[in-house]
Design a protein around this motif. Structure first.
Motif, PDB file in Angstrom:
ATOM      1  N   MET A   1       1.069  -1.166   0.086  1.00  0.00           N
ATOM      2  CA  MET A   1      -0.174   0.116  -0.088  1.00  0.00           C
ATOM      3  C   MET A   1       0.839   1.357  -0.008  1.00  0.00           C
ATOM      4  O   MET A   1       0.608   2.068  -0.612  1.00  0.00           O
ATOM      5  CB  MET A   1      -0.773   0.041   1.026  1.00  0.00           C
ATOM      6  N   ARG A  25      11.223  -2.968   8.125  1.00  0.00           N
ATOM      7  CA  ARG A  25      12.278  -3.596   9.181  1.00  0.00           C
ATOM      8  C   ARG A  25      13.246  -4.370   8.778  1.00  0.00           C
ATOM      9  O   ARG A  25      14.520  -4.321   9.074  1.00  0.00           O
ATOM     10  CB  ARG A  25      11.383  -4.482  10.070  1.00  0.00           C
ATOM     11  N   SER A  26      13.013  -5.274   7.670  1.00  0.00           N
ATOM     12  CA  SER A  26      14.020  -6.371   7.093  1.00  0.00           C
ATOM     13  C   SER A  26      14.423  -6.629   5.649  1.00  0.00           C
ATOM     14  O   SER A  26      15.427  -6.959   5.342  1.00  0.00           O
ATOM     15  CB  SER A  26      13.600  -7.452   7.849  1.00  0.00           C
ATOM     16  N   ALA A  59       2.212   2.566   7.424  1.00  0.00           N
ATOM     17  CA  ALA A  59       1.599   1.570   6.609  1.00  0.00           C
ATOM     18  C   ALA A  59       1.940   0.040   6.764  1.00  0.00           C
ATOM     19  O   ALA A  59       2.024  -0.499   5.783  1.00  0.00           O
ATOM     20  CB  ALA A  59       1.659   1.792   4.991  1.00  0.00           C
ATOM     21  N   MET A  60       2.218  -0.210   7.984  1.00  0.00           N
ATOM     22  CA  MET A  60       2.346  -1.678   8.407  1.00  0.00           C
ATOM     23  C   MET A  60       1.042  -2.486   8.664  1.00  0.00           C
ATOM     24  O   MET A  60       0.224  -1.922   8.753  1.00  0.00           O
ATOM     25  CB  MET A  60       3.567  -1.862   9.385  1.00  0.00           C
ATOM     26  N   ALA A  87      -5.942  -0.552   8.716  1.00  0.00           N
ATOM     27  CA  ALA A  87      -7.464  -0.718   8.632  1.00  0.00           C
ATOM     28  C   ALA A  87      -7.562  -0.971  10.306  1.00  0.00           C
ATOM     29  O   ALA A  87      -7.055  -1.879  10.767  1.00  0.00           O
ATOM     30  CB  ALA A  87      -7.908  -2.088   7.966  1.00  0.00           C
TER      31      ALA A  87
HETATM   32  N1  LIG Z   1      -3.454  -3.518   0.624  1.00  0.00           N
HETATM   33  C1  LIG Z   1      -4.338  -2.577   0.636  1.00  0.00           C
HETATM   34  O1  LIG Z   1      -5.281  -2.655  -0.336  1.00  0.00           O
HETATM   35  C2  LIG Z   1      -4.772  -1.856   1.633  1.00  0.00           C
HETATM   36  C3  LIG Z   1      -3.794  -1.915   2.777  1.00  0.00           C
HETATM   37  N2  LIG Z   1      -4.309  -0.878   3.827  1.00  0.00           N
HETATM   38  C4  LIG Z   1      -3.683  -1.106   5.117  1.00  0.00           C
HETATM   39  O2  LIG Z   1      -1.994  -0.991   4.785  1.00  0.00           O
HETATM   40  C5  LIG Z   1      -1.442  -1.434   5.738  1.00  0.00           C
HETATM   41  C6  LIG Z   1      -0.366  -2.354   4.873  1.00  0.00           C
HETATM   42  O3  LIG Z   1      -1.062  -3.272   4.040  1.00  0.00           O
HETATM   43  P1  LIG Z   1      -0.144  -3.990   2.924  1.00  0.00           P
HETATM   44  O4  LIG Z   1       0.739  -3.040   2.098  1.00  0.00           O
HETATM   45  O5  LIG Z   1      -0.941  -4.922   2.031  1.00  0.00           O
HETATM   46  O6  LIG Z   1       0.948  -4.713   3.826  1.00  0.00           O
HETATM   47  P2  LIG Z   1       2.481  -5.377   3.541  1.00  0.00           P
HETATM   48  O7  LIG Z   1       2.568  -6.479   4.128  1.00  0.00           O
HETATM   49  O8  LIG Z   1       2.627  -5.354   1.890  1.00  0.00           O
HETATM   50  O9  LIG Z   1       3.243  -4.140   3.871  1.00  0.00           O
HETATM   51  C7  LIG Z   1       3.460  -3.998   5.368  1.00  0.00           C
HETATM   52  C8  LIG Z   1       5.024  -3.328   5.206  1.00  0.00           C
HETATM   53  O10 LIG Z   1       5.187  -2.991   6.551  1.00  0.00           O
HETATM   54  C9  LIG Z   1       6.541  -3.080   7.015  1.00  0.00           C
HETATM   55  N3  LIG Z   1       6.789  -3.041   8.292  1.00  0.00           N
HETATM   56  C10 LIG Z   1       6.259  -3.980   9.202  1.00  0.00           C
HETATM   57  N4  LIG Z   1       6.492  -3.502  10.447  1.00  0.00           N
HETATM   58  C11 LIG Z   1       7.473  -2.229  10.325  1.00  0.00           C
HETATM   59  C12 LIG Z   1       7.735  -1.468  11.214  1.00  0.00           C
HETATM   60  N5  LIG Z   1       7.778  -1.601  12.705  1.00  0.00           N
HETATM   61  N6  LIG Z   1       8.611  -0.364  10.846  1.00  0.00           N
HETATM   62  C13 LIG Z   1       8.647  -0.002   9.513  1.00  0.00           C
HETATM   63  N7  LIG Z   1       7.913  -0.911   8.475  1.00  0.00           N
HETATM   64  C14 LIG Z   1       7.438  -2.134   8.878  1.00  0.00           C
HETATM   65  C15 LIG Z   1       7.041  -4.628   6.459  1.00  0.00           C
HETATM   66  O11 LIG Z   1       8.240  -4.734   5.981  1.00  0.00           O
HETATM   67  P3  LIG Z   1       8.912  -5.460   6.956  1.00  0.00           P
HETATM   68  O12 LIG Z   1       8.421  -6.772   7.210  1.00  0.00           O
HETATM   69  O13 LIG Z   1      10.269  -5.658   6.277  1.00  0.00           O
HETATM   70  O14 LIG Z   1       9.366  -4.697   8.104  1.00  0.00           O
HETATM   71  C16 LIG Z   1       5.996  -4.324   4.878  1.00  0.00           C
HETATM   72  O15 LIG Z   1       6.942  -3.775   3.944  1.00  0.00           O
HETATM   73  C17 LIG Z   1      -2.207  -2.657   6.404  1.00  0.00           C
HETATM   74  O16 LIG Z   1      -2.551  -1.852   7.803  1.00  0.00           O
HETATM   75  C18 LIG Z   1      -3.600  -2.279   5.891  1.00  0.00           C
HETATM   76  O17 LIG Z   1      -4.593  -2.438   6.599  1.00  0.00           O
HETATM   77  C19 LIG Z   1      -5.178   0.191   3.732  1.00  0.00           C
HETATM   78  C20 LIG Z   1      -5.775   0.242   2.476  1.00  0.00           C
HETATM   79  C21 LIG Z   1      -5.679  -0.601   1.483  1.00  0.00           C
END
Ligand SMILES: NC(=O)C1=CN([C@@H]2O[C@H](COP(=O)(O)OP(=O)(O)OC[C@H]3O[C@@H](n4cnc5c(N)ncnc54)[C@H](OP(=O)(O)O)[C@@H]3O)[C@@H](O)[C@H]2O)C=CC1
Ligand SMILES: O=C(O)[C@@H]1CCC=N1
Length: 266
Positions: A1, A25-26, A59-60, A87
């Motif tokens: 997202m 993170r990773s 956006a995690m 969400a």
């Molecule tokens: N997909 C969609 O259509 C929509 C999603 N959303 C919301 O967006 C959010 C993300 O969804 P989506 O993009 O599908 O999920 P993803 O799993 O694709 O992305 C989440 C990202 O967050 C990173 N992350 C996790 N923890 C941390 C942290 N502590 N600090 C920095 N980065 C972090 C992860 O990388 P790493 O593990 O390397 O840290 C990963 O890149 C959700 O909360 C969802 O509810 C809202 C509207 C639409």
């Protein structure tokens, strides 16, 4: 997202790519891809990313937010505007975790942000000024339409517009499958399905007729569309879509309720 939002913001010319700092993170390969594909700066240093920002976008996944907030609470300041696209996660949860008077705006975009065609809702938290809403709206406007709603309306908005693209993709998949089963070659079948949805969407946007009136104009008495709609209604039709929205909204509420209790596991 996050990638879809960054791409939309860059593509619309709202913000130069080098002014966007992305972090995770990773996953180093993802960071590399983001830099190569969009020209943004991607870093593993969450502290650097947050310290440099006027606007921080979370956006995690909801399950990761608590730890993420613990990781930034020492250096985020109340002068920085925090947008959360998560969400179900209440702004009050974020405000409480960060203490002070952190301005938090919940935003619910969808993945059509990537091409500037999202419809995004904004709901302001406790400590947000009108000016900050205007700033957030200008930023989010770069990825599509915006509406400002009350936070309690976020669950249904998420069910309709956040998750909605998935329902429409399912319709496209079904139209394509039916065309292929009818003997049409896959590439043509895909084009037929996509263009039919696109054309209907644009008609619904541009016509003075309501969607219901437009549907009636397609439906000749005792014709093919009537036969098609009868089968659609027998198999759930609009009720199936309404049930999808209701279930998604219920899930959004469940996530919110978990945040009022904790720990969050999904
Ligand atoms: N997909 C969609 O259509 C929509 C999603 N959303 C919301 O967006 C959010 C993300 O969804 P989506 O993009 O599908 O999920 P993803 O799993 O694709 O992305 C989440 C990202 O967050 C990173 N992350 C996790 N923890 C941390 C942290 N502590 N600090 C920095 N980065 C972090 C992860 O990388 P790493 O593990 O390397 O840290 C990963 O890149 C959700 O909360 C969802 O509810 C809202 C509207 C639409
Ligand atoms: O499925 C999800 O939880 C996210 C929120 C809206 C769209 N995708």
């Amino acid at each position: 997202m996050a990638e879809a939002m960054a791409a939309g913001m860059i593509e619309s010319g709202t913000i130069e790519p080098e002014r966007i700092i992305m972090t995770n993170r990773s996953n180093e390969q993802r960071r590399q891809e983001l830099m190569e594909n969009h020209g943004v700066l991607a870093t593993q240093s969450i502290e650097f990313a947050v310290r440099e920002a006027d606007v921080v976008i979370l956006a995690m996944k909801p399950k990761d937010v608590e730890r993420a907030l613990e990781g930034i609470e020492d250096f985020i300041t109340n002068e920085q505007l925090l947008l959360s696209v998560l969400a179900g996660v209440p702004s009050s949860f974020i405000e409480e975790k960060l203490e002070g008077e952190q301005p938090v705006i919940r935003v619910m975009p969808n993945t059509s942000s990537m091409i500037g065609k999202s419809i995004s809702a904004l709901a302001a938290g406790e400590h947000v000024s009108d000016e900050q809403v205007t700033i957030a709206r200008a930023l989010i406007r770069s990825i599509g339409e915006t509406v400002v709603i009350e936070e309690e309306q976020m669950d249904v908005f998420t069910g309709v517009a956040g998750s909605g693209p998935a329902y429409i993709y399912h319709v496209i998949e079904s139209l394509e499958k039916a065309a292929v089963e009818g003997g049409i070659e896959t590439e043509t079948a895909r084009k037929m399905a996509v263009q039919t949805v696109l054309g209907a969407g644009m008609m619904a946007e541009q016509s003075e007729d309501s969607p219901s009136a437009l549907r009636k104009k397609v439906t000749s008495p005792n014709g093919t569309t009537q036969a098609g709609l009868e089968a659609l209604y027998e198999n759930g039709g609009g009720e199936a879509i309404e049930a999808a929205v209701e279930n998604a909204a219920t899930r959004s509420k469940e996530i919110s309720n978990q945040f009022n209790k904790k720990p969050v596991t999904q």
